[in-house]
Design an enzyme around this catalytic site. Structure first.
Site, mmCIF file in Angstrom:
data_model
loop_
_atom_site.group_PDB
_atom_site.id
_atom_site.type_symbol
_atom_site.label_atom_id
_atom_site.label_comp_id
_atom_site.label_asym_id
_atom_site.label_seq_id
_atom_site.Cartn_x
_atom_site.Cartn_y
_atom_site.Cartn_z
ATOM 1 N N ALA A 24 -9.611 4.717 4.289
ATOM 2 C CA ALA A 24 -9.481 5.854 5.208
ATOM 3 C C ALA A 24 -10.772 6.641 5.372
ATOM 4 O O ALA A 24 -11.460 6.931 4.400
ATOM 5 C CB ALA A 24 -8.384 6.806 4.750
ATOM 6 N N GLY A 25 -11.081 6.980 6.622
ATOM 7 C CA GLY A 25 -12.209 7.859 6.913
ATOM 8 C C GLY A 25 -13.508 7.163 7.255
ATOM 9 O O GLY A 25 -14.439 7.791 7.747
ATOM 10 N N GLY A 60 -8.596 8.083 10.038
ATOM 11 C CA GLY A 60 -8.987 8.042 11.440
ATOM 12 C C GLY A 60 -10.024 9.076 11.847
ATOM 13 O O GLY A 60 -10.398 9.152 13.011
ATOM 14 N N LYS A 117 0.873 -1.182 0.000
ATOM 15 C CA LYS A 117 0.000 0.000 0.000
ATOM 16 C C LYS A 117 0.903 1.223 0.000
ATOM 17 O O LYS A 117 1.617 1.480 0.977
ATOM 18 C CB LYS A 117 -0.894 0.017 1.246
ATOM 19 N N ASN A 143 -9.489 0.579 9.520
ATOM 20 C CA ASN A 143 -8.693 0.202 10.678
ATOM 21 C C ASN A 143 -9.275 0.818 11.944
ATOM 22 O O ASN A 143 -9.898 0.132 12.740
ATOM 23 C CB ASN A 143 -7.240 0.647 10.469
ATOM 24 N N THR A 144 -9.136 2.144 12.093
ATOM 25 C CA THR A 144 -9.574 2.811 13.316
ATOM 26 C C THR A 144 -11.052 2.571 13.618
ATOM 27 O O THR A 144 -11.429 2.421 14.786
ATOM 28 C CB THR A 144 -9.328 4.330 13.199
#
Lengths: 255, 67, 255, 67, 255, 255, 67, 67
Positions: free
Chosen positions: F183-184, F157, F96, F205-206
């Site tokens: 992301a986001g 995040g 990535k 992830n987050t």
């Protein structure tokens, strides 16, 4: 021209008078806003306190149409009483019906708002109910004969702007009396959007009195309401998903 | 004479015979003051005829900032 | 005051000149908008057609700063050439770098936009690139030394307004040169919102020229940009999830 | 003499010796016209000195409405 | 477990039965949805038309709790009558109170909805009123003793999803009876969002029956409602304006 | 089936391994998510600290395709080096590409991302660049030959979900390689929405590791991605401004 | 005998003495049918005792797809 | 012998002749460890042949959680 009952106004901005840092700032903000309608609340006064400041005396009330609200009323009966007290001042016969049903959201109680409006219409008041954006509730109020519908954009003082523009448009489309967007306006573009939806006016308070510079924000709101109204009358372009060139697309390849 | 003004009991002199007297005594007769006497809302012009007697309950209200 | 390179302007509205129904409407719209900067495109002309109308002659160009765009360019080389042709008119040294990478979305090509901007800066132009709302791309352009950044609110002519206010704010916060929101503005509240985010100006065309009444919409845009700027300077209230009373909550129970 | 103007071949009279002549002949010398002669962009003041010969390629462009 | 009155359900999806292309597709969609509650309307039948298809016979009704609606009622009286007719079938004692006040928006009439709910509660029905997202109206209905509140996300069949998530959350936060988001759901993420707001269930119809592939959409809705519920229970991260690294930021410079 | 380069996957969820409260929670979350692709970062290790936990050993890496990121790289050169270090583990040849251009927004640098991707493609990596939602930048990356495009929904995040669904759709429509929204993502409905727009997968992830209950949120995400994909394939109803009855409107007046 | 069924006048044979007969004649007795006889809603089990006379008004309804 | 490992100077015994020795000494030879020796990235299989001399600079990295 905004017509409410037998009154007509050039300005489409209704300004609340709550929570200004001081009277001077308030007076200047009122000037800049060019509003013709000021809202007030009715409260007990301490008659033994001479120096108790009096809001109205800080302004030349003759120049404004006063719109007392029934804030504090928990039901129709209390709202009617507050309205009558306000009228007994001999200064106004308009009233903003405000019957709050919940302290956290300060959203209006539909049933008591209907009752209070009906009663006050019987008493000959010019009645402007603060209501939710419930479309059929607005219609019910209009059927009672209220002189304007005042649906909230979002909770009082929240500054969230118009959360549900669809309901707002439905209310505006169906109404034969003025629709004044009341409560929740946070900044100039919110006020402009309300007018672009076809609203006849905007009532706001905290957005101005709570701004870092209330006087400048008052001017911003005046301009925004004029801008939004002009845009509404001008007829905006339709939204398109894809792009449309503003420069000619033919004859582009030069040489 | 005792009056209940906005819920508090207050003693006023005998010279206070009307609502108008009461307001004048406080220099409020020129100002925006609305009076309810024993649950009966008075129009401004009624203040001078509205006589006060011991035990009368008055609500005195005015306009304050609000939205 | 809006400063771009060595130029300063009182108006924060940059107006495009494409697609107006007729020159008269255009002239009136330009008047109402009170713009000081007009954008144009460069195209081949038929020199043997005497009556071919000439846009510039319909306006008193001396009163305006001209901002030719490079619309039609598919790469940096074409953009540079169009810019040089425009400058050879002796009427302007500003240029809106516009290198479109896709005919459907009319969104700009980042690589060619960077190249063209770099080259035109070398050539001494005052360079205003039309770019996406990519935050780091805007930073790269600023690092090249462009005189203003012009991120798109949404696709050209789509009237969708500012789709990504967050990126717009990021670009504005990081920029030391003026940020002018370009493309996608649909109505007055969109322009006001752009200014409330802290933009230094707004460039629009279709929103005015495509409105049912372009002249009135031009006025709406002028007012909206002033309103949005004033609101930005005034400092809006914060958004709150719950409500905050504007009327006093104490001493409510009357009697 | 033949010129290629904006991609099209055009025949003009012998009296057309410069770009300025060409524009004057079309009454364009007062107007906003930008000329590129054989890939070389001319400034307005160069028009009168820019002599034309058979086969020259010209781009003649102007400003049109755009955003 | 979803509890409505004395009923309990494992599925939180309530599925409408209108406008499916055919009974087979409908039966498969109902299967895939794993719903336990099916809504119906009550209509006159032509008793002399033998082959008139009968919806219920296409399904094994024993396996479902039937929720007839009062669609078609213009006032409380009609709604009550339709509810009683439905109950006389001996197949159900639940009813979705639906009193439409406007043919264009199909939004509910607050006053008649209150009346009808009150009357049907007296008659011993398990009452689920379809209502607007008016927060105080929802509270009024709850005070009457309704068994669930069913606020609309957006107009029936519009597929606009939840226009006002704030009101929806307010209603959910204040309610002690189940809140089922009804009407306006357009796709899976709308249903998931409803559940993430804390809704107890979702009632939808057109989103499934009107999809190109109703059977697959039924499955999508089942999954989305489970996903949204799980996310609500898991407790989502808070939204932040700026970024937070998911990879460690320390010890980044390698070598 | 999701195909990236020469790899194929049944799951469309790519899960990051950062910031889990502990390895046990992480292992269970990974299980529940049913992901087949795990992302990692590369960092210096203290070889003299025996008890230093090793993430990979907490998981049975054989069961997963590993996707190391180049987080920490400030330019293409650093990114390439990190990618090569990762590959030297002999455990993966996917990478990535993540070249952050701004510490506050953690948004990617377009120029360095292009450079790094080009270089890594030359080196034979399977390249998945994390990029902004700039449509033409995505096209440029695809033209380089990257194996998937990974546009950000909103800052890393931040949990703001998809701020610009229009750009996302444009990228998806134009791409011939998989588009993975990265992301986001904040909650299940965000992931569902990404899939409904036509994305081939979601990397998050987050949203999972930062949830109050990461294991349950992992399950929510798995379901949401399946739901969103099914909804995309099923073909949602179109949004309409006005309502459309789901119950029959004819023969309503009963008796 | 004439009945008004769902607003339309219908003539039925003398053998139709009850609502149950009427439904059986149409093979509806097994199906989901709700009958209102002269504004009085009948429970399923009342069908067999509900006798019909000339001029009776019946509403016959069922369940259809709805949301 | 002195090595610069991840930027810090470390003294190791003479018996550490290769990268493999170094990792074994720390029980890391079975684990996921990537080594760069004097800016040259080593494949796992090269560890045993990669001999160490005084002053060599090593980067030793591994995988950690990341998104």
């Amino acid at each position: 021209m905004l017509k409410i009952g037998q009154y007509t106004f050039n300005s489409r901005l209704l300004l609340g008078t709550g929570k200004f840092p001081d009277f001077t700032t308030q007076r200047q903000a009122v000037e800049e806003s060019e509003t013709e309608i000021l809202t007030f609340a009715v409260r007990r006064m301490d008659i033994f306190d001479q120096n108790q400041p009096n809001l109205l005396e800080a302004l030349d009330v003759k120049r404004f149409t006063l719109l007392p609200n029934t804030a504090g009323a928990k039901n129709a009966e209390e709202a009617v009483r507050i309205a009558k007290l306000a009228k007994a001042s001999g200064l106004c016969d308009m009233v903003k019906v405000e019957v709050i049903g919940c302290d956290k959201t300060l959203l209006p109680d539909p049933v008591e708002t209907l009752k209070a409006s009906e009663e006050l219409l019987k008493e000959g008041f010019t009645v402007l109910p603060y209501t939710s954006d419930d479309v059929l509730l607005a219609r019910r109020l209009e059927e009672l004969g209220v002189h304007a519908i005042m649906p909230g954009a979002s909770p009082i003082g929240s500054g969230q702007g118009i959360i549900n523009p669809l309901n707002m448009r439905f209310i505006i489309e169906q109404s034969t009396v003025p629709v004044i967007v009341d409560a929740g306006i946070g900044t100039a573009s919110d006020a402009a959007q309300a007018m672009e939806l076809g609203a006849d006016g905007v009532l706001l308070n905290t957005a101005v009195s709570g701004a870092k510079d209330p006087v400048k924000m008052a001017r911003a709101m005046k301009l925004a309401i004029e801008a939004g109204r002009a845009a509404f009358e001008a007829g905006r372009i339709e939204k398109k998903q894809y792009a449309t060139a503003s420069s000619p697309t033919e004859g582009m390849s030069i040489g | 004479m005792n009056l209940i003004i906005n819920g508090k009991t207050v003693t006023v002199g005998e010279e206070i015979e009307t609502v108008q007297h009461l307001l004048q005594a406080q220099n409020l007769h020129e100002r925006v003051v609305i009076v309810e006497l024993n649950k009966n809302i008075l129009q401004k012009e009624e203040h001078s005829d509205a006589s006060l007697k011991d035990g009368d309950a008055l609500e005195v209200v005015s306009f304050v900032g609000g939205g």
